[in-house]
Structures are given as structure tokens and as C-alpha cells.
Write a protein that holds these residues in place. Structure first.
Motif, PDB file in Angstrom:
ATOM      1  N   VAL A  25       0.838  -1.204   0.000  1.00  0.00           N
ATOM      2  CA  VAL A  25       0.000   0.000   0.000  1.00  0.00           C
ATOM      3  C   VAL A  25       0.874   1.254   0.000  1.00  0.00           C
ATOM      4  O   VAL A  25       0.616   2.203  -0.759  1.00  0.00           O
ATOM      5  CB  VAL A  25      -0.970  -0.006   1.201  1.00  0.00           C
ATOM      6  N   TYR A  28       2.248   2.031  -3.439  1.00  0.00           N
ATOM      7  CA  TYR A  28       1.234   2.659  -4.284  1.00  0.00           C
ATOM      8  C   TYR A  28       1.049   4.131  -3.885  1.00  0.00           C
ATOM      9  O   TYR A  28       1.006   5.019  -4.743  1.00  0.00           O
ATOM     10  CB  TYR A  28      -0.103   1.916  -4.189  1.00  0.00           C
ATOM     11  N   VAL A  52      -7.034   3.441  -2.742  1.00  0.00           N
ATOM     12  CA  VAL A  52      -6.185   2.266  -2.537  1.00  0.00           C
ATOM     13  C   VAL A  52      -6.963   0.992  -2.848  1.00  0.00           C
ATOM     14  O   VAL A  52      -6.483   0.118  -3.561  1.00  0.00           O
ATOM     15  CB  VAL A  52      -5.629   2.229  -1.097  1.00  0.00           C
ATOM     16  N   VAL A  56      -5.083  -1.100  -5.729  1.00  0.00           N
ATOM     17  CA  VAL A  56      -4.126  -2.107  -5.275  1.00  0.00           C
ATOM     18  C   VAL A  56      -4.838  -3.452  -5.386  1.00  0.00           C
ATOM     19  O   VAL A  56      -5.907  -3.642  -4.796  1.00  0.00           O
ATOM     20  CB  VAL A  56      -3.660  -1.855  -3.825  1.00  0.00           C
TER      21      VAL A  56
END
Length: 60
Positions: A25, A28, A52, A56
Motif C-alpha cells: 500500500v 502505491y 487504494v 491495489v
């Protein structure tokens, strides 16, 4: 207002056995939000957490 950490979101997405929890995470987030100060803790609001979750991939 709820806040989320990268570790919480990573677990929610199925990343439970990472050597560095939440790394997927955070990687990203660093790409998506380059203006975030380096070495500062990530506390995500609802919109960022939704971003997210949408971008992701879930671990199967």
C-alpha cells in the motif's frame, strides 16, 4: 471521520504475511501522492482509502 493506515488496508486486501506490513500500500501511495512528506506516517481519509482499494490488487 475515519482514518486508515497502510497496514490496515493491506490486511483488508489480503496481504497478511508481508515481511514489512503495509508495504504494498505504501508503495502505491508514494507513486499516487508524491507530495506527501518523506518518512511521515500515512493516515488516509475515506477518499484515499477508496483509491487504494480500487487500485491495489487483492491478494488471493
Amino acid at each position: 471521520m475515519a482514518t486508515y493506515t497502510p497496514v490496515e488496508l493491506a490486511r483488508e486486501l489480503g496481504y497478511t504475511n508481508e515481511h514489512r506490513p503495509g508495504l504494498i500500500v505504501r508503495e502505491y501511495l508514494r507513486k499516487q501522492y508524491p507530495e506527501h512528506p518523506k518518512y511521515q506516517r500515512w493516515l488516509l481519509d475515506e477518499a484515499q482509502a477508496a483509491d487504494v482499494r480500487a487500485n491495489v490488487p487483492r491478494k488471493h
